[in-house]
Design an enzyme around this catalytic site. Sequence first.
Site, PDB file in Angstrom:
ATOM      1  N   LYS A  69       0.513  -1.160   0.102  1.00  0.00           N
ATOM      2  CA  LYS A  69      -0.300  -0.098   0.034  1.00  0.00           C
ATOM      3  C   LYS A  69       0.430   1.011  -0.041  1.00  0.00           C
ATOM      4  O   LYS A  69       0.358   2.012  -1.068  1.00  0.00           O
ATOM      5  CB  LYS A  69      -0.718   0.274   1.071  1.00  0.00           C
ATOM      6  CG  LYS A  69      -1.717  -1.067   1.453  1.00  0.00           C
ATOM      7  CD  LYS A  69      -2.806  -1.109   2.672  1.00  0.00           C
ATOM      8  CE  LYS A  69      -2.038  -1.504   4.093  1.00  0.00           C
ATOM      9  NZ  LYS A  69      -1.645  -2.559   3.830  1.00  0.00           N
ATOM     10  N   THR A  70       1.687   0.843   1.070  1.00  0.00           N
ATOM     11  CA  THR A  70       2.418   2.800   0.765  1.00  0.00           C
ATOM     12  C   THR A  70       3.307   2.216  -0.885  1.00  0.00           C
ATOM     13  O   THR A  70       3.821   3.973  -0.885  1.00  0.00           O
ATOM     14  CB  THR A  70       3.623   2.480   1.893  1.00  0.00           C
ATOM     15  OG1 THR A  70       2.843   2.362   3.509  1.00  0.00           O
ATOM     16  CG2 THR A  70       4.840   3.653   1.942  1.00  0.00           C
ATOM     17  N   ASP A 114      -1.284   6.712   6.164  1.00  0.00           N
ATOM     18  CA  ASP A 114      -1.475   5.344   6.553  1.00  0.00           C
ATOM     19  C   ASP A 114      -1.493   5.092   7.951  1.00  0.00           C
ATOM     20  O   ASP A 114      -2.259   5.725   9.142  1.00  0.00           O
ATOM     21  CB  ASP A 114      -0.188   4.748   7.262  1.00  0.00           C
ATOM     22  CG  ASP A 114       0.367   3.435   6.801  1.00  0.00           C
ATOM     23  OD1 ASP A 114      -0.342   2.371   6.804  1.00  0.00           O
ATOM     24  OD2 ASP A 114       1.727   3.122   7.005  1.00  0.00           O
ATOM     25  N   THR A 163      -5.150  -1.198   7.001  1.00  0.00           N
ATOM     26  CA  THR A 163      -5.776  -2.380   7.071  1.00  0.00           C
ATOM     27  C   THR A 163      -7.111  -3.164   7.432  1.00  0.00           C
ATOM     28  O   THR A 163      -7.348  -4.130   7.679  1.00  0.00           O
ATOM     29  CB  THR A 163      -4.568  -3.921   7.951  1.00  0.00           C
ATOM     30  OG1 THR A 163      -5.204  -2.412   9.411  1.00  0.00           O
ATOM     31  CG2 THR A 163      -3.307  -3.295   7.570  1.00  0.00           C
ATOM     32  N   ARG A 222       7.089  -8.382   1.714  1.00  0.00           N
ATOM     33  CA  ARG A 222       7.019  -7.996   3.204  1.00  0.00           C
ATOM     34  C   ARG A 222       8.048  -9.035   3.997  1.00  0.00           C
ATOM     35  O   ARG A 222       9.217  -8.722   4.147  1.00  0.00           O
ATOM     36  CB  ARG A 222       6.902  -6.966   4.018  1.00  0.00           C
ATOM     37  CG  ARG A 222       7.818  -6.343   5.181  1.00  0.00           C
ATOM     38  CD  ARG A 222       7.136  -6.142   6.520  1.00  0.00           C
ATOM     39  NE  ARG A 222       7.105  -4.215   6.067  1.00  0.00           N
ATOM     40  CZ  ARG A 222       5.651  -3.785   6.067  1.00  0.00           C
ATOM     41  NH1 ARG A 222       4.580  -4.541   5.987  1.00  0.00           N
ATOM     42  NH2 ARG A 222       5.393  -2.641   5.184  1.00  0.00           N
TER      43      ARG A 222
HETATM   44  P1  ADP Z   1       2.307  -2.292   3.360  1.00  0.00           P
HETATM   45  O1  ADP Z   1       2.088  -0.554   3.031  1.00  0.00           O
HETATM   46  O2  ADP Z   1       0.984  -2.546   2.205  1.00  0.00           O
HETATM   47  O3  ADP Z   1       2.386  -2.099   4.895  1.00  0.00           O
HETATM   48  P2  ADP Z   1       4.838  -1.941   1.991  1.00  0.00           P
HETATM   49  O4  ADP Z   1       4.549  -0.678   0.613  1.00  0.00           O
HETATM   50  O5  ADP Z   1       6.199  -0.614   2.849  1.00  0.00           O
HETATM   51  O6  ADP Z   1       3.649  -2.627   2.335  1.00  0.00           O
HETATM   52  O7  ADP Z   1       5.634  -3.450   0.803  1.00  0.00           O
HETATM   53  C1  ADP Z   1       5.873  -3.912   2.100  1.00  0.00           C
HETATM   54  C2  ADP Z   1       8.013  -4.189   1.066  1.00  0.00           C
HETATM   55  O8  ADP Z   1       7.345  -5.461  -0.030  1.00  0.00           O
HETATM   56  C3  ADP Z   1       8.622  -2.531   0.738  1.00  0.00           C
HETATM   57  O9  ADP Z   1       9.530  -2.553   1.081  1.00  0.00           O
HETATM   58  C4  ADP Z   1       7.978  -3.374  -0.705  1.00  0.00           C
HETATM   59  O10 ADP Z   1       9.124  -3.092  -0.941  1.00  0.00           O
HETATM   60  C5  ADP Z   1       8.235  -4.938  -1.042  1.00  0.00           C
HETATM   61  N1  ADP Z   1       5.972  -5.429  -1.899  1.00  0.00           N
HETATM   62  C6  ADP Z   1       5.627  -4.911  -1.569  1.00  0.00           C
HETATM   63  N2  ADP Z   1       4.455  -4.683  -2.941  1.00  0.00           N
HETATM   64  C7  ADP Z   1       5.241  -4.640  -3.609  1.00  0.00           C
HETATM   65  C8  ADP Z   1       5.080  -5.656  -5.200  1.00  0.00           C
HETATM   66  N3  ADP Z   1       4.222  -5.489  -5.659  1.00  0.00           N
HETATM   67  N4  ADP Z   1       6.492  -5.708  -5.896  1.00  0.00           N
HETATM   68  C9  ADP Z   1       7.907  -5.970  -5.224  1.00  0.00           C
HETATM   69  N5  ADP Z   1       7.978  -5.417  -3.531  1.00  0.00           N
HETATM   70  C10 ADP Z   1       7.063  -5.124  -3.428  1.00  0.00           C
END
Ligand code: ADP
Length: 343
Positions: A69-70, A114, A163, A222
């Site tokens: 998401k981030t 977030d 979430t 992650r």
């Molecule tokens: P969230 O905000 O949903 O908790 P993040 O965007 O922080 O997740 O992603 C967590 C990690 O996973 C990041 O370091 C990112 O590099 C990796 N990641 C997430 N989605 C992907 C994707 N579709 N392709 C490659 N790497 C991803």
Amino acid sequence: MTSSSRPGVYQALNSGHDDADGPLRPRTFDEFVGQRRVVTNLSTWIEAARKRGGVLDHVLLSGPPGLGKTTLAHLVAGALESTLKVTSGPALERPGDLVGLLTGLEQGDVLFVDEIHRLSRTVEEYLYAAMEDRAVDVVIDQGPAARSVRLTLAPFTLIGATTREGLLSHPFRARFGVVEKLVPYPAADIRTVLLRSAERLGCALDGEAAAVVAKRSRGVPRIANRLLRRLRDVADLHNAGTVDATVVQDGLAMLGIDELGLEETDRRLLAVLARLGGGPAGLKTLAVAVGEEEDTIEQVYEPHLIRLGFLKKTPRGRELTEEGRARLELGSSDSEAPGLFAG
Ligand code: ADP
């Protein structure tokens, strides 16, 4: 992200954002693996907004932690060639915190919030008025001299990540023109993430080993990236240099992660349910019994156990399935994980 006094390996692996997430973050939509429908939709709305010379509608991204998401918020801002300002629900305690942020936004800026479900009701109400009217009312002076002044805001895009979409009030949710849900990735996508991350880290990762790690990453990028970092450590210590089948086997055993991606807390959850006669058991009871927060169990552990068919949610509580019981018996010889990441 919720924290716990006794973090399990998995939670340590999929705890909130940390510095390690940054370098592996995809820098373009092309580098973002999988979730094609979400990526196509977002790209379409972005292009349309750019063509019109307008501002992208507010976006709500929902889904379990670690799914991107981030990353997507950064990619959207990048594609719009906009500045991204980042904050989170818990950081915005009072409407005053929000006003400063909102009035500081410039035309076309993207504001990323977030954990948007953790905004207080008052801040949430303030925010949704700002989303709709592009203005905020602030009270100046006190006592009889107090008066409300309306401040106009520059057109901006809010991207909220959550979430727990269900915790957003209906009027708040209704103000997001774009709502996208992220779901856990198939193992093939996670394998691609792993191979790309290994390349970025300058670490040799065997294709077969990547497939094994992918299967144990619970569909979460992650987790995959963090497992990869630990496996690289194991490879370095063994002087192997390459993360291959042996390194993966040794490393995952050290971490207490089995071939289905289950770790100690998952096994404890199943064991507690078995001790309670298979359930039904309430979330609170399970949380106390395994020493995790209710939120963590609900968002992090349970979905994977449900997907595997080991646990089911019924109106009366959580129940252990026959498959879950069988799995528990199979794994009862497993020793406690040493908790490489804990503490
Ligand atoms: P969230 O905000 O949903 O908790 P993040 O965007 O922080 O997740 O992603 C967590 C990690 O996973 C990041 O370091 C990112 O590099 C990796 N990641 C997430 N989605 C992907 C994707 N579709 N392709 C490659 N790497 C991803």
